[in-house]
Design a protein around this motif. Structure first.
Motif, PDB file in Angstrom:
ATOM      1  N   GLU A  63      52.044  52.755  43.946  1.00  0.00           N
ATOM      2  CA  GLU A  63      51.684  53.951  42.876  1.00  0.00           C
ATOM      3  C   GLU A  63      50.185  54.240  43.246  1.00  0.00           C
ATOM      4  OE1 GLU A  63      49.752  52.052  39.099  1.00  0.00           O
ATOM      5  OE2 GLU A  63      51.681  51.786  38.599  1.00  0.00           O
ATOM      6  N   LEU A  64      49.956  53.133  44.237  1.00  0.00           N
ATOM      7  CA  LEU A  64      47.843  54.345  45.133  1.00  0.00           C
ATOM      8  C   LEU A  64      49.201  54.298  46.400  1.00  0.00           C
ATOM      9  CD1 LEU A  64      45.313  53.426  44.200  1.00  0.00           C
ATOM     10  CD2 LEU A  64      45.314  51.561  46.429  1.00  0.00           C
ATOM     11  N   GLY A  65      50.105  54.210  46.980  1.00  0.00           N
ATOM     12  CA  GLY A  65      50.923  54.674  48.030  1.00  0.00           C
ATOM     13  C   GLY A  65      50.145  54.302  49.597  1.00  0.00           C
ATOM     14  N   VAL A  66      49.241  53.099  49.190  1.00  0.00           N
ATOM     15  CA  VAL A  66      48.241  52.951  50.344  1.00  0.00           C
ATOM     16  C   VAL A  66      48.651  52.109  51.386  1.00  0.00           C
ATOM     17  CG1 VAL A  66      46.054  51.582  51.506  1.00  0.00           C
ATOM     18  CG2 VAL A  66      46.644  53.425  49.505  1.00  0.00           C
ATOM     19  N   ASP A  67      48.749  52.159  52.372  1.00  0.00           N
ATOM     20  CA  ASP A  67      49.223  51.145  53.320  1.00  0.00           C
ATOM     21  C   ASP A  67      48.702  50.054  53.878  1.00  0.00           C
ATOM     22  OD1 ASP A  67      47.966  52.988  54.806  1.00  0.00           O
ATOM     23  OD2 ASP A  67      50.221  53.456  56.207  1.00  0.00           O
ATOM     24  N   THR A  68      47.270  49.667  53.867  1.00  0.00           N
ATOM     25  CA  THR A  68      46.670  48.823  54.229  1.00  0.00           C
ATOM     26  C   THR A  68      45.456  47.598  52.996  1.00  0.00           C
ATOM     27  OG1 THR A  68      46.567  49.337  56.399  1.00  0.00           O
ATOM     28  CG2 THR A  68      44.715  47.581  56.106  1.00  0.00           C
ATOM     29  N   MET A  69      46.205  46.756  52.480  1.00  0.00           N
ATOM     30  CA  MET A  69      45.608  46.040  51.596  1.00  0.00           C
ATOM     31  C   MET A  69      44.786  44.780  52.430  1.00  0.00           C
ATOM     32  SD  MET A  69      47.689  45.901  47.727  1.00  0.00           S
ATOM     33  CE  MET A  69      48.226  43.632  48.050  1.00  0.00           C
ATOM     34  N   VAL A  70      43.578  44.667  51.676  1.00  0.00           N
ATOM     35  CA  VAL A  70      42.389  43.449  52.447  1.00  0.00           C
ATOM     36  C   VAL A  70      42.317  43.280  51.214  1.00  0.00           C
ATOM     37  CG1 VAL A  70      39.902  42.985  52.886  1.00  0.00           C
ATOM     38  CG2 VAL A  70      40.743  45.802  53.576  1.00  0.00           C
ATOM     39  N   THR A  71      41.917  41.560  51.347  1.00  0.00           N
ATOM     40  CA  THR A  71      41.494  40.891  50.328  1.00  0.00           C
ATOM     41  C   THR A  71      40.535  39.893  51.094  1.00  0.00           C
ATOM     42  OG1 THR A  71      42.562  38.980  48.620  1.00  0.00           O
ATOM     43  CG2 THR A  71      43.803  39.420  51.082  1.00  0.00           C
ATOM     44  N   LYS A  81      29.148  48.764  62.554  1.00  0.00           N
ATOM     45  CA  LYS A  81      30.085  50.350  62.898  1.00  0.00           C
ATOM     46  C   LYS A  81      31.297  50.571  62.847  1.00  0.00           C
ATOM     47  CE  LYS A  81      31.149  48.503  67.246  1.00  0.00           C
ATOM     48  NZ  LYS A  81      31.473  48.039  68.969  1.00  0.00           N
ATOM     49  N   ASP A  82      31.755  51.087  62.766  1.00  0.00           N
ATOM     50  CA  ASP A  82      32.626  52.649  63.337  1.00  0.00           C
ATOM     51  C   ASP A  82      33.538  52.632  62.458  1.00  0.00           C
ATOM     52  OD1 ASP A  82      32.240  53.090  65.694  1.00  0.00           O
ATOM     53  OD2 ASP A  82      33.240  51.233  66.794  1.00  0.00           O
ATOM     54  N   LYS A  83      32.991  53.515  61.566  1.00  0.00           N
ATOM     55  CA  LYS A  83      34.269  53.248  60.023  1.00  0.00           C
ATOM     56  C   LYS A  83      35.375  53.633  59.618  1.00  0.00           C
ATOM     57  CE  LYS A  83      30.826  54.141  56.316  1.00  0.00           C
ATOM     58  NZ  LYS A  83      30.397  54.903  55.680  1.00  0.00           N
ATOM     59  N   THR A  84      36.895  52.408  59.833  1.00  0.00           N
ATOM     60  CA  THR A  84      38.513  53.564  60.003  1.00  0.00           C
ATOM     61  C   THR A  84      38.375  54.457  58.978  1.00  0.00           C
ATOM     62  OG1 THR A  84      40.437  52.503  59.836  1.00  0.00           O
ATOM     63  CG2 THR A  84      38.641  51.290  58.719  1.00  0.00           C
ATOM     64  N   ASP A  85      39.338  55.162  59.035  1.00  0.00           N
ATOM     65  CA  ASP A  85      39.771  55.922  58.009  1.00  0.00           C
ATOM     66  C   ASP A  85      41.010  55.856  57.939  1.00  0.00           C
ATOM     67  OD1 ASP A  85      41.007  57.282  60.746  1.00  0.00           O
ATOM     68  OD2 ASP A  85      40.066  59.236  60.646  1.00  0.00           O
ATOM     69  N   THR A  86      41.327  54.628  58.269  1.00  0.00           N
ATOM     70  CA  THR A  86      42.546  54.189  57.634  1.00  0.00           C
ATOM     71  C   THR A  86      42.352  54.004  56.133  1.00  0.00           C
ATOM     72  OG1 THR A  86      43.406  53.075  59.211  1.00  0.00           O
ATOM     73  CG2 THR A  86      45.031  52.933  57.840  1.00  0.00           C
ATOM     74  N   PRO A  87      42.933  54.525  55.170  1.00  0.00           N
ATOM     75  CA  PRO A  87      43.849  54.399  53.469  1.00  0.00           C
ATOM     76  C   PRO A  87      43.366  53.211  53.099  1.00  0.00           C
ATOM     77  CG  PRO A  87      44.596  56.181  54.027  1.00  0.00           C
ATOM     78  CD  PRO A  87      44.263  55.581  54.844  1.00  0.00           C
ATOM     79  N   LEU A  88      43.290  52.298  52.377  1.00  0.00           N
ATOM     80  CA  LEU A  88      42.994  50.835  52.246  1.00  0.00           C
ATOM     81  C   LEU A  88      42.904  50.559  51.112  1.00  0.00           C
ATOM     82  CD1 LEU A  88      40.191  49.972  52.476  1.00  0.00           C
ATOM     83  CD2 LEU A  88      40.695  49.605  55.145  1.00  0.00           C
ATOM     84  N   THR A  89      42.978  49.684  50.455  1.00  0.00           N
ATOM     85  CA  THR A  89      42.606  49.264  48.795  1.00  0.00           C
ATOM     86  C   THR A  89      42.388  47.582  49.067  1.00  0.00           C
ATOM     87  OG1 THR A  89      42.991  49.351  46.732  1.00  0.00           O
ATOM     88  CG2 THR A  89      44.915  48.620  47.919  1.00  0.00           C
ATOM     89  N   LEU A  90      41.456  47.467  48.310  1.00  0.00           N
ATOM     90  CA  LEU A  90      41.194  45.881  48.000  1.00  0.00           C
ATOM     91  C   LEU A  90      41.836  45.076  46.986  1.00  0.00           C
ATOM     92  CD1 LEU A  90      39.174  43.728  48.552  1.00  0.00           C
ATOM     93  CD2 LEU A  90      37.733  44.759  47.058  1.00  0.00           C
ATOM     94  N   HIS A  91      42.143  43.727  46.975  1.00  0.00           N
ATOM     95  CA  HIS A  91      43.243  42.822  46.053  1.00  0.00           C
ATOM     96  C   HIS A  91      42.331  42.129  45.649  1.00  0.00           C
ATOM     97  CE1 HIS A  91      45.561  40.137  44.186  1.00  0.00           C
ATOM     98  NE2 HIS A  91      45.510  38.757  45.262  1.00  0.00           N
ATOM     99  N   ASP A  92      41.524  41.864  44.181  1.00  0.00           N
ATOM    100  CA  ASP A  92      40.623  40.326  44.236  1.00  0.00           C
ATOM    101  C   ASP A  92      41.496  39.848  44.200  1.00  0.00           C
ATOM    102  OD1 ASP A  92      38.277  42.447  43.314  1.00  0.00           O
ATOM    103  OD2 ASP A  92      39.914  43.805  42.094  1.00  0.00           O
ATOM    104  N   PRO A  93      41.118  38.968  44.715  1.00  0.00           N
ATOM    105  CA  PRO A  93      41.256  37.747  44.387  1.00  0.00           C
ATOM    106  C   PRO A  93      40.526  36.976  42.639  1.00  0.00           C
ATOM    107  CG  PRO A  93      40.278  37.844  45.782  1.00  0.00           C
ATOM    108  CD  PRO A  93      40.317  38.071  45.505  1.00  0.00           C
ATOM    109  N   CYS A  94      41.952  36.799  41.417  1.00  0.00           N
ATOM    110  CA  CYS A  94      41.613  36.431  40.151  1.00  0.00           C
ATOM    111  C   CYS A  94      40.481  35.640  40.443  1.00  0.00           C
ATOM    112  CB  CYS A  94      42.203  35.584  39.238  1.00  0.00           C
ATOM    113  SG  CYS A  94      43.527  36.427  39.805  1.00  0.00           S
ATOM    114  N   GLN A  95      40.417  34.821  40.879  1.00  0.00           N
ATOM    115  CA  GLN A  95      38.816  33.683  40.947  1.00  0.00           C
ATOM    116  C   GLN A  95      37.712  33.044  41.568  1.00  0.00           C
ATOM    117  OE1 GLN A  95      39.829  30.859  38.558  1.00  0.00           O
ATOM    118  NE2 GLN A  95      41.904  31.134  38.828  1.00  0.00           N
TER     119      GLN A  95
END
Lengths: 385, 213, 423, 209
Positions: free
Chosen positions: C375-383, C297-311
């Motif tokens: 480059e992306l200018g996003v302040d939250t990164m999810v991994t 529930k409750d989608k956050t509207d903070t801009p965020l991006t995803l760091h893909d772990p290589c493995q």
């Protein structure tokens, strides 16, 4: 200790070269072209429309006789004497370019230009240039880096710039050698290796020359796009010219990334190279129906510019290799010695120093192994723009 | 005569060395085998192998910018060489006479020359890149230089013999091609064949993991 | 571990299979892999070109697996691979390769360069040319059970806090449940909230699960340093524990190489297939989401991006699942320019994070990730890798970006947006 | 020694192109190459004349002068011939020749011309007389058989004369004499077209200069 004489003369001597090229270009243009032109003026091609117009402009109501043979005997005589002016345009059942023309008006002039001017004078120019360079080397010797090789370098040419330089260089060299075979081979090689062997060599040269020609266009275009901005003339260049590239006043004239001589070399390459390409393309694409006259003229233009260009390149190769210490380094490794830059391109060197772009040889590593290119994340602005 | 030697025995010898050499190299590679992957796969490997075999003809997008020099020159060279090797009229004639026994429609002469020009430009630029770029200069060994120069010599002699009117020029071209054929199986020019194996292995392995390689 | 150069050379030779042979045969040294490697792009030093890191192995292959090489070696034209070569290449093989596999994606002839690096490390570690940090971590993993020295006692202490916070006991050594969860030491020590999140989500989704007191450690130093025996031993512990408890699935945690070790290398290391399946936590969560058991529930509207772990992503194949999940809880999820199977590594994978002397280089090459974030200018990164997360946090701190950019675990984020089950 | 020459009598040439056909036939000249052609001036106008032209076998041949591989030679009969084994197909002779005699089998892109071909005065080339190879490369060698070029032999009006210059000149001189004063007094046989009538100069200008 270096002698005063050497110190005073060497930079001037270098620049003397650039001046020499410019003079050479001018001289050869005046030498060869008027001869061709004079002959061109001697031809009168019957053109009733133009004649009529001339009469109208000059309000001259007197009938103008057009020399035109009527009887067979006259016609035959004019043909035998290759008097194209006396023969009106014809028609023929035989297809082919120019086949309706009884006489090729420019043929004989082209022959005289090639055999009496291009081959001998071309030979003198090229031979003279080689001799000049050799004499220069034995009298003046190598231009040293006066302050000695330093431990500091400046980034001068990127990988791409060096690539396209050697690309055009290898093509030019190939074209020059094959061209020289075709131009002078009959006089110099047939007596040595005989007709059969030379024919083989000439056929190979011709095919190679025709195939690599269009690549020169590609190379020239790449060079032009990449280097044009640094070769636009600027304020100091006039001083350079007025002081004869350092010959007058006997000291180095300050210059930027490229000096006046190098810039002139660039523009000569662009224009002479452009002429070579255009005339060459006219010659190697006979399938577009251009006539003998245009092809003959193209050949003349091709020959003159090729001789001039080759002579200049001989000088360029000399300065870039044995003629000057430190000159080849930039094109080989991409980096030039700081002292070399200070002595030959002081404004540019000064700006690099101001912008803190001096690198030590250790930073550069094994002979230019490290390359501060955009990919390295450390964007080095290409200097001299 | 030396001409007959080049045109006859030497040609058959070099063709045989080439053929057997390539087969031997492929055998040499496959001989070691690969252990069966015991991890339960997400997808079958064969489809991935085929996909990688073709998808690697095109560069990854993120590499297009930084690798553009090699990519452009590489495409020019390989496409040009392919066209002129298999579709130039003299080559088609030669292959029909000596190898296949049947011919196919060759390129018109002008297209053949355009193809060789493209190939020449590509090869020269690739060679210069190899010499100029720190990475390739570090990586390159004699093998790469010998291979590049041999290919260049074969192409150059071919271009010099374009008039097709001097037997000597044709023999020089044929001889240099024979040298190349003999050298080929023992060098990394073998990539012309082994890329199929490499791409297939990688493609299959990655496909089992669920990744498009 | 007994280390011996000659044995190392033989081990390295034994690692050359048909794949390696075909890769070396195909390589024309075009240098394109350099452009894909962050160690090259960020330093500009050509020695970091991926294929160059394989030079000792290539030479060994040339001398022992090709006719030309055999002749060349006999004629003295090809130099013997020496101790000095191993010493010179140790840095290239370990410090400057995170086994991220980006180079393997771009090679025009399709060479899987990382596959070869992984195998080269077998020879290097056997010969004793491996970084001390990694050797010590492997030693701790084998003796204590965790590369960071985490013991069952430590875990129990953490679980006490978790239980208090969640309000329920965490199941340990429960037989007959569906899932057995593994953790990385990094999570136990630095991010215990992962265990908490797991517990909450499983409760809400009604997943029966447990932790084994015998094998809760997911990481595998063996595959990082390149030691088959050690790696097989570590995998074996997990397999034994899982089979003893009779679970149907083992959950690989938010850790990159742990997934690679247990999911893809494990069966090959122990030489048999498991009696259970291995799923990555995000695979499981996405499965729960699509089957409707996981309600968010409750989608956050903070801009965020995803760091893909290589493995997990490029080398593991878990590509879409994290995106599906993230889109459920975030309305402004934006991708970085190079993402998914072409992401840029954080710089700490492949054992580099356990290798102290590699730290300056690691921080230098972090600039690639830094630029991507900027480059992306996003302040939250999810991994979804604890190691990536710690490396990213360290990197951000080093470049003083930690005040602007926050790191988050995807599982934790899902737990925050959990809709309590009605039951 | 004899000096072989062609002479075309424009008073007699009727532009039948028989010589062209004969040449193509006897020499088996490839498609696209015409060693001989007939050019007509003032076609359809008063004063129309036709000439059949081919290589004139010049004494000071421009083609031979400019050839970069020196493949031309002059025979004892005064014929300018060339060696196709030496020719590289550069086309210089084509630029230099006043008569447009040198022909090329092709004019493809990238200067693919093939070897130059031209009228041999039916005298073959430098190879063995009347050998198959000579015929393939250069066409017929009628001279070796004691015959003259077929173009002249075939000329219906005997406009085209070929042979020893002295004999050709004699024949022509006799013709002139027989034709009489009317021909010598130029143009009387036909309409006088020597001068162009300046008829258009009386028009009015519509604007000032």
């Amino acid at each position: 200790m270096r002698s005063m004489e050497e110190t005073r003369w060497s930079p001037a001597a270098t620049n003397c070269f650039h001046l020499f090229w410019i003079l050479l270009l001018a001289a050869s243009t005046f030498l060869v072209i008027p001869g061709g032109l004079a002959r061109a003026e001697g031809v009168e091609i019957p053109n009733p429309g133009a004649d009529l117009w001339r009469e109208v402009r000059q309000r001259d109501a007197t009938p103008v006789p057009v020399p035109a043979p009527t009887t067979g005997i006259d016609l035959w005589r004019e043909v035998r004497q290759r008097n194209a002016a006396a023969i009106p345009a014809g028609t023929t059942q035989v297809s082919g370019t120019d086949s309706a023309e009884l006489i090729n008006a420019l043929g004989d002039q082209w022959r005289r230009f090639r055999m009496e001017q291009l081959v001998p004078y071309g030979g003198y120019v090229l031979g003279g240039m080689v001799l000049f360079v050799a004499l220069f080397y034995f009298i003046r010797g190598r231009v040293p880096i006066h302050a000695g090789v330093s431990n500091k370098v400046l980034f001068r040419y990127s990988v791409y710039e060096r690539m396209i330089h050697w690309f055009i260089a290898s093509i030019f060299l190939f074209q020059a050698i094959t061209g020289i075979f075709l131009l002078f081979g009959r006089d110099f090689l047939i007596p040595v290796i005989g007709h059969g062997a030379f024919s083989l060599l000439a056929s190979a040269s011709k095919e190679g020359h025709n195939l690599f020609g269009p690549l020169f266009l590609l190379a020239l275009a790449l060079i032009f796009v990449r280097f044009v901005r640094r070769n636009i003339y600027e304020k100091g260049d006039l001083t350079w010219l007025l002081r004869g590239g350092g010959v007058i006043g006997k000291k180095h004239v300050p210059s930027n990334f490229f000096n006046m001589g190098e810039k002139s070399m660039f523009w000569l390459l662009v224009f002479a190279g452009g002429t070579l390409v255009v005339s060459g393309l006219i010659l190697i694409f006979p399938n577009f129906g251009q006539g003998r006259a245009l092809m003959g003229l193209s050949h003349a233009a091709h020959g003159i510019t090729a001789i001039v260009m080759t002579a200049v390149i001989i000088g360029h190769i000399y300065i870039g290799s044995i003629g000057m210490e430190g000159a080849l380094e930039g094109m080989k490794t991409g980096y030039c010695d700081l002292n070399w830059a200070r002595e030959h391109h002081d404004w540019w060197a000064q700006r690099c120093e101001n912008e803190d772009k001096i690198l030590s040889r250790d930073q550069v590593g094994r002979a230019g192994v490290h390359s501060p290119e955009p990919a390295a994340g450390q964007v080095v602005e290409e200097s001299g723009k | 005569m030396i001409g007959d030697l080049i045109d006859g025995p030497l040609w058959y010898f070099s063709a045989a060395v080439f053929l057997l050499g390539v087969l031997w190299r492929v055998f040499e590679i496959l001989r070691a085998g690969v252990a069966r992957d015991l991890a339960p796969p997400r997808a079958g490997g064969s489809a991935g192998a085929v996909r990688a075999l073709f998808s690697r003809f095109l560069p990854r997008r993120s590499l297009v910018k930084t690798g553009k020099l090699q990519l452009i020159a590489g495409y020019m060279f390989h496409l040009g060489l392919f066209a002129l090797l298999f579709f130039a009229a003299p080559h088609v004639d030669f292959l029909e006479e000596r190898v296949t026994g049947f011919g196919w429609t060759p390129l018109p002469h002008w297209a053949f020359i355009v193809a060789s020009e493209v190939a020449f430009a590509g090869l020269l630029l690739l060679l210069l890149y190899r010499l100029m770029h720190p990475v390739t200069r570090l990586l390159s060994s004699a093998d790469e230089y010998i291979g590049s120069v041999l290919v260049f010599v074969v192409m150059l002699t071919g271009c010099l013999a374009l008039a097709r009117s001097f037997e000597v020029l044709r023999l020089v071209h044929l001889f240099s091609a024979e040298l190349l054929l003999v050298y080929f199986p023992f060098s990394n020019l073998m990539h012309a064949f082994t890329f199929v194996i490499s791409r297939s292995y990688t493609g299959a392995n990655m496909a089992r993991k669920g990744v498009n390689a | 571990m007994n280390e011996d150069f000659d044995q190392g050379l033989e081990v390295l030779n034994g690692q050359i299979d048909a794949r390696v042979s075909s890769y070396f045969s195909s390589c024309v040294h075009c240098g394109l892999c350099a452009e894909a490697c962050l160690f090259y792009t960020e330093t500009g030093d050509p020695k970091y070109t991926p294929i160059y890191k394989l030079e000792p192995m290539r030479r060994l292959w040339f001398q022992r697996h090709t006719l030309r090489g055999k002749v060349a070696k006999r004629l003295g034209l090809s130099k013997e691979v020496t101790r000095q070569d191993f010493a010179d290449w140790e840095e290239l093989v370990y410090d400057s390769c995170t086994m991220c596999g980006r180079c393997s994606m771009v090679c025009p002839v399709g060479n899987d360069i990382v596959y070869m690096i992984r195998r080269e490390r077998e020879g290097f570690s056997k010969a004793g040319y491996a970084p001390e940090g990694m050797k010590a971590a492997t030693h701790r993993a084998l003796t204590i059970g965790s590369p960071m020295g985490v013991t069952l006692k430590t875990l129990r202490a953490v679980l006490v806090h978790v239980e208090k916070s969640v309000g329920r006991p965490v199941p340990i050594d429960l037989k007959g449940v569906d899932y057995m969860a593994l953790f990385s030491s990094m999570e136990i020590v630095n991010f215990p909230e992962y265990i908490e999140s797991l517990s909450r989500i499983f409760d809400a989704a009604g997943v029966s699960w447990t932790i084994s007191s015998e094998a809760f450690e997911a990481t595998n130093s063996g595959i990082q340093i390149g030691n088959r025996e050690a790696a097989a031993e570590l995998v074996g512990r997990v397999v034994n524990a899982a089979e003893k408890l009779g679970v149907k699935y083992v959950i690989s945690p938010e850790c990159g190489h742990a997934y690679m070790a247990i999911r893809w290398e494990g069966p090959n290391l122990i030489g048999r297939q498991y009696g259970f399946e291995v799923v990555h936590i995000l695979e499981l969560l996405d499965q729960l989401r699509s089957s409707g058991r996981l309600k968010l529930k409750d989608k956050t509207d903070t801009p965020l991006t995803l760091h893909d772990p290589c493995q997990i992503v490029r080398r593991g194949g878990v590509i879409d699942q994290p995106r599906n999940l993230l889109n459920e809880v975030a309305s402004r999820f934006v991708e970085m320019k190079d993402h998914g199977d072409m992401n840029w590594c954080c710089g700490g994978g492949g054992g580099v994070s356990a290798n102290d002397r590699a730290e300056p280089l690691r921080l230098k090459v972090f600039q690639r990730k830094k630029r991507q974030i900027e480059e992306l200018g996003v302040d939250t990164m999810v991994t979804m890798c604890a190691n990536c997360r710690i490396i990213l946090e360290e990197g951000l701190e080093h470049y003083e970006m930690d005040t602007e950019v926050k790191m988050k675990s995807l599982t934790d984020m899902l737990a925050e947006h959990l809709e309590p089950s009605p039951g | 020694m004899a000096r072989m020459k062609f002479y075309c009598d424009a008073e007699r040439c009727i532009e039948c192109n028989g010589c062209v056909t004969a040449c193509k036939n006897v020499n088996e000249v490839p498609w696209g190459v015409n060693r001989r052609r007939v050019v007509t001036i003032r076609d359809g106008e008063p004063g129309e004349r036709s000439l059949s032209v081919a290589c004139m076998h010049c004494s000071d041949a421009p083609c031979a002068a400019v050839c970069p591989v020196d493949c031309f030679y002059t025979t004892d009969d005064g014929l300018v011939l060339h060696d196709k084994d030496i020719c590289i197909g550069c086309g210089y002779c084509f630029y230099a020749c006043p008569f447009g005699a040198p022909q090329f089998p092709a004019d493809g892109a990238f200067a693919t011309r093939g070897k130059m071909d031209k009228c041999t005065f039916c005298a073959g080339g430098p190879l063995e007389d009347n050998s198959a190879e000579e015929f393939r490369k250069y066409g017929a060698n009628r001279l070796a058989e004691g015959k003259l070029p077929l173009c002249a032999e075939m000329c219906a009006t005997k406009a085209l004369l070929a042979g020893d210059a002295d004999i050709v000149a004699d024949i022509y001189r006799k013709r002139i004499i027989n034709r009489g004063a009317s021909v010598l007094n130029r143009g009387v046989s036909y309409q006088n077209a020597t001068l162009r009538s300046p008829s258009g100069l009386s028009g009015r200008a519509t604007s000032k200069e």
